[in-house]
Scaffold this active site. Structure first.
Site, mmCIF file in Angstrom:
data_model
loop_
_atom_site.group_PDB
_atom_site.id
_atom_site.type_symbol
_atom_site.label_atom_id
_atom_site.label_comp_id
_atom_site.label_asym_id
_atom_site.label_seq_id
_atom_site.Cartn_x
_atom_site.Cartn_y
_atom_site.Cartn_z
ATOM 1 N N PHE A 258 -34.581 37.572 -15.167
ATOM 2 C CA PHE A 258 -35.450 38.096 -16.224
ATOM 3 C C PHE A 258 -36.589 37.106 -16.549
ATOM 4 C CE2 PHE A 258 -35.635 38.286 -21.084
ATOM 5 C CZ PHE A 258 -36.679 39.195 -21.101
ATOM 6 N N LYS B 39 -24.345 25.269 -20.259
ATOM 7 C CA LYS B 39 -25.774 24.896 -20.314
ATOM 8 C C LYS B 39 -25.922 23.508 -20.928
ATOM 9 C CE LYS B 39 -28.986 26.879 -19.318
ATOM 10 N NZ LYS B 39 -29.729 27.007 -18.032
ATOM 11 N N ILE C 86 -27.763 27.737 -5.419
ATOM 12 C CA ILE C 86 -28.076 26.343 -5.814
ATOM 13 C C ILE C 86 -26.859 25.416 -5.659
ATOM 14 C CG2 ILE C 86 -30.055 26.785 -7.339
ATOM 15 C CD1 ILE C 86 -28.000 26.456 -9.717
ATOM 16 N N ALA D 55 -32.232 29.100 -12.539
ATOM 17 C CA ALA D 55 -31.058 29.815 -12.012
ATOM 18 C C ALA D 55 -29.844 29.491 -12.868
ATOM 19 C CB ALA D 55 -30.807 29.401 -10.565
ATOM 20 N N TYR E 48 -20.638 29.889 -21.950
ATOM 21 C CA TYR E 48 -22.029 29.871 -21.472
ATOM 22 C C TYR E 48 -22.787 28.677 -22.046
ATOM 23 C CZ TYR E 48 -27.062 30.882 -21.647
ATOM 24 O OH TYR E 48 -28.429 30.772 -21.587
ATOM 25 N N ALA F 154 -21.695 26.011 -23.501
ATOM 26 C CA ALA F 154 -21.115 24.714 -23.121
ATOM 27 C C ALA F 154 -21.542 24.331 -21.704
ATOM 28 C CB ALA F 154 -19.591 24.780 -23.220
ATOM 29 N N THR G 85 -31.305 26.596 -23.237
ATOM 30 C CA THR G 85 -31.229 27.546 -24.347
ATOM 31 C C THR G 85 -30.998 26.830 -25.679
ATOM 32 O OG1 THR G 85 -29.762 29.226 -25.270
ATOM 33 C CG2 THR G 85 -28.805 27.794 -23.644
ATOM 34 N N ASP G 86 -31.371 27.494 -26.778
ATOM 35 C CA ASP G 86 -31.064 26.927 -28.099
ATOM 36 C C ASP G 86 -29.574 27.045 -28.421
ATOM 37 O OD1 ASP G 86 -30.942 29.689 -28.485
ATOM 38 O OD2 ASP G 86 -32.156 29.711 -30.308
ATOM 39 N N GLU G 87 -28.834 27.812 -27.594
ATOM 40 C CA GLU G 87 -27.402 27.996 -27.893
ATOM 41 C C GLU G 87 -26.615 26.694 -27.722
ATOM 42 O OE1 GLU G 87 -25.585 31.619 -26.541
ATOM 43 O OE2 GLU G 87 -27.516 32.605 -26.344
HETATM 44 P P1 NAD Z 1 -30.874 36.030 -15.644
HETATM 45 O O1 NAD Z 1 -29.385 36.163 -15.675
HETATM 46 O O2 NAD Z 1 -31.711 37.236 -15.881
HETATM 47 O O3 NAD Z 1 -31.343 35.403 -14.258
HETATM 48 C C1 NAD Z 1 -30.675 34.371 -13.618
HETATM 49 C C2 NAD Z 1 -31.107 34.344 -12.160
HETATM 50 O O4 NAD Z 1 -30.406 33.256 -11.529
HETATM 51 C C3 NAD Z 1 -30.758 35.614 -11.392
HETATM 52 O O5 NAD Z 1 -31.880 36.038 -10.642
HETATM 53 C C4 NAD Z 1 -29.615 35.198 -10.488
HETATM 54 O O6 NAD Z 1 -29.580 35.915 -9.259
HETATM 55 C C5 NAD Z 1 -29.916 33.722 -10.273
HETATM 56 N N1 NAD Z 1 -28.702 32.937 -9.929
HETATM 57 C C6 NAD Z 1 -27.496 32.985 -10.550
HETATM 58 N N2 NAD Z 1 -26.646 32.143 -9.941
HETATM 59 C C7 NAD Z 1 -27.330 31.537 -8.935
HETATM 60 C C8 NAD Z 1 -27.003 30.557 -7.973
HETATM 61 N N3 NAD Z 1 -25.775 30.028 -7.890
HETATM 62 N N4 NAD Z 1 -27.966 30.146 -7.101
HETATM 63 C C9 NAD Z 1 -29.207 30.686 -7.149
HETATM 64 N N5 NAD Z 1 -29.582 31.629 -8.049
HETATM 65 C C10 NAD Z 1 -28.645 32.053 -8.928
HETATM 66 O O7 NAD Z 1 -31.186 34.897 -16.707
HETATM 67 P P2 NAD Z 1 -32.487 34.710 -17.631
HETATM 68 O O8 NAD Z 1 -32.288 35.437 -18.893
HETATM 69 O O9 NAD Z 1 -33.688 34.958 -16.807
HETATM 70 O O10 NAD Z 1 -32.384 33.160 -17.953
HETATM 71 C C11 NAD Z 1 -33.013 32.178 -17.106
HETATM 72 C C12 NAD Z 1 -32.721 30.793 -17.663
HETATM 73 O O11 NAD Z 1 -33.231 30.701 -18.996
HETATM 74 C C13 NAD Z 1 -31.240 30.475 -17.746
HETATM 75 O O12 NAD Z 1 -31.069 29.144 -17.361
HETATM 76 C C14 NAD Z 1 -30.897 30.671 -19.217
HETATM 77 O O13 NAD Z 1 -29.854 29.799 -19.585
HETATM 78 C C15 NAD Z 1 -32.203 30.289 -19.886
HETATM 79 N N6 NAD Z 1 -32.473 30.959 -21.190
HETATM 80 C C16 NAD Z 1 -32.349 32.316 -21.309
HETATM 81 C C17 NAD Z 1 -32.666 32.909 -22.551
HETATM 82 C C18 NAD Z 1 -32.616 34.403 -22.730
HETATM 83 O O14 NAD Z 1 -32.821 34.893 -23.849
HETATM 84 N N7 NAD Z 1 -32.395 35.200 -21.694
HETATM 85 C C19 NAD Z 1 -33.066 32.120 -23.624
HETATM 86 C C20 NAD Z 1 -33.172 30.745 -23.441
HETATM 87 C C21 NAD Z 1 -32.890 30.176 -22.213
#
Ligand code: NAD
Length: 360
Positions: free
Chosen positions: A11, A169, A59, A81, A165, A167, A133-135
Site C-alpha cells: 500500500f 517493528k 528480504i 517490506a 506487529y 513489537a 510505525t507510531d505503534e
Molecule cells: P503492506 O502490507 O500493504 O505492504 C507490505 C509489502 O511488503 C507487500 O507488498 C508485501 O508483499 C511485501 N513483503 C512482505 N513480506 C516480505 C518479504 N519477506 N520480502 C519482501 N517483501 C515482503 O504494508 P503497508 O501498509 O504498505 O506498510 C509499509 C510499511 O509502512 C511497513 O513497514 C509498515 O510497518 C509501515 N507503516 C504502515 C502504516 C499504515 O498505516 N499502513 C503506518 C505507519 C507505518
C-alpha cells in the site's frame, strides 16, 4: 537517484514508487516478495516507465539481496517490506518475526556489505531509510479518561509496543539504530501514524468499510469505536518519505502524522455520510449506510489512542500534509468508486494470477 524500495508492491510502498516515478530525476527498483498484500497493479505508471524495474525477492534471502545490490547499485534503500496487519499478527506472529525482524536484519547486512565496498561520492551519499510505525510507542491517554492537554508521540517517546506487529517493528527499529551506532551504516528512521487512501488492501478499516457498505454488508467496529488514530493520506506520507530519504539527516528519527485525531466510529460515520451523498441508491433496501454499523468484541491489547507530534519534520524539512481528513476521505471514497476494477480483482484473488510473467 537510483532508489531501491522494499515492499514496493504494498500500500505505502506503491505510493512511494508512484511518487518517485513522477520525478524524472529518480529511477526505482521495487523489491517485493509479493505476499497476499503485494499487488503490481497498484503501480499503473510502471507499465510505461523505463525508470522502473521489479525484483521478486524475499528480504530474508541474503543471496538474492546480494545479487540485487551487485546488479542494481542503488544510491538509497527505502525499506517498507513488512507484515503489517495487527489482527494477522495476533493470529500468527511467526511470519511477523521472520519478515520484520529477521528480514530487516538480513537487509541491513546486505546493505552494509554493499555500502562498505562503495567509494567516494556514492559511499558518502548512501542512505538506508527504515520506514516504521507510531505503534512502537504503545498508546497515549484518551480524552474520555484524562482531561487537559493530552500528550503526543515525539521522537523521544519511549518504546512500549502492545501487539506482536508493533513489537516486531520496534525490534527492527532497534536493529537499524544499532547498525548505525556499531557499523556506521548511514541510516534514518521514520515513524508514521495510520495511513489511508487509494490502493489500500480491503482488510484494513477504511477500505473494508467502504466496500462492505457498497455491498450492503455489516460494518464491524471494534469495542465501542472510541479508539483514536491520527490519520494521514498515503500520498502525503509518500512525499514525506521521499523528502526524508533524499534530505533527512543521518542518524535522525522523524515522526510523521496528519494532525487528524479521529475516533474509529467518526471515521466510519464519515464514510457512511460521503456514500449517502455520492451513492444515494443503496443496496438491499437499507435506509441509511449508518444502519449497517455493528459493534464487535474488541481486539486484545487494543491501543486506545495514537497521536503524532510532526513538528520536527516540518521545521527541518518543510514537510506538511496537504490533505485534511475531509479532503483525503472524499478523495479516497471517490477513488474506490472510480476504480472498482482494482478492488474487484483483489477481492476475487485475480490480482495474484498474472504474477508469473511479472517476476522477471
Ligand atoms: P503492506 O502490507 O500493504 O505492504 C507490505 C509489502 O511488503 C507487500 O507488498 C508485501 O508483499 C511485501 N513483503 C512482505 N513480506 C516480505 C518479504 N519477506 N520480502 C519482501 N517483501 C515482503 O504494508 P503497508 O501498509 O504498505 O506498510 C509499509 C510499511 O509502512 C511497513 O513497514 C509498515 O510497518 C509501515 N507503516 C504502515 C502504516 C499504515 O498505516 N499502513 C503506518 C505507519 C507505518
Amino acid at each position: 537517484m537510483k532508489i531501491l524500495v522494499t515492499g514496493g508492491a504494498g500500500f505505502i510502498g506503491s505510493a512511494v514508487v508512484r511518487c518517485l516515478l513522477s520525478d524524472e530525476q529518480h529511477s526505482v527498483i521495487s523489491l517485493d516478495k509479493l505476499t497476499y498484500a503485494g499487488n503490481l497493479e497498484s503501480i499503473p505508471a510502471s507499465l510505461q516507465s523505463d525508470r522502473y524495474s521489479f525484483e521478486c525477492v524475499d528480504i530474508c534471502d541474503a543471496q538474492a539481496l546480494g545479487r540485487v545490490f551487485d546488479e542494481q547499485q542503488p544510491d538509497i534503500v527505502m525499506h517498507l517490506a513488512a507484515e503489517s496487519h495487527v489482527d494477522r499478527s495476533i493470529d500468527g506472529p511467526g511470519e511477523f518475526i521472520q519478515t520484520n525482524v529477521v528480514g530487516t536484519y538480513t537487509l541491513l547486512e546486505a546493505s552494509r556489505k554493499y555500502w562498505l565496498q562503495l567509494e567516494g561520492e556514492k559511499k558518502e551519499g548512501f542512505r538506508f531509510h527504515h520506514i516504521s510505525t507510531d505503534e512502537v510507542y504503545g498508546d497515549l491517554p484518551h480524552p474520555d479518561e484524562q482531561g487537559g492537554n493530552l500528550p503526543l508521540f515525539t521522537e523521544e517517546t519511549s518504546y512500549a509496543p502492545s501487539s506482536p506487529y508493533s513489537a516486531s517493528k520496534a525490534s527492527s527499529d532497534h536493529l537499524v539504530r544499532a547498525w548505525l551506532r556499531t557499523y556506521g551504516l548511514p541510516t534514518v528512521v521514520t515513524n508514521c501514524s495510520n495511513n489511508y487512501g487509494p490502493y489500500h488492501f480491503p482488510e484494513k478499516l477504511i477500505p473494508h468499510v467502504i466496500l462492505n457498505a457498497l455491498a450492503g454488508k455489516l460494518l464491524p467496529v471494534y469495542g465501542d469505536g472510541s479508539q483514536i488514530r491520527d490519520w494521514l493520506y498515503v500520498e502525503d506520507h509518500a512525499r514525506a518519505l521521499v523528502e526524508v530519504a533524499t534530505n533527512g539527516r543521518i542518524g535522525e528519527t522523524y515522526n510523521i502524522g496528519g494532525h487528524n485525531e479521529k475516533r474509529n466510529i467518526e471515521v466510519v460515520h464519515t464514510i457512511c455520510d460521503l456514500l449517502e451523498e455520492l451513492v444515494p441508491e443503496k443496496p438491499n433496501n437499507i435506509g441509511f449506510y449508518r444502519s449497517l454499523i455493528t459493534f464487535v468484541k474488541d481486539r486484545p491489547g487494543h491501543d486506545v489512542r495514537y497521536a503524532i507530534d510532526a513538528s520536527k519534520i516540518d521545521k527541518e524539512l518543510g514537510w506538511k500534509p496537504q490533505e485534511t481528513f475531509e479532503s483525503g476521505m472524499r478523495k479516497t471514497v471517490q477513488w474506490y468508486l472510480d476504480n472498482s476494477w482494482w478492488w474487484k480483482r483483489v477481492l476475487s484473488g485475480d490480482y495474484r494470477l498474472d504474477r508469473i510473467g511479472d517476476k522477471g
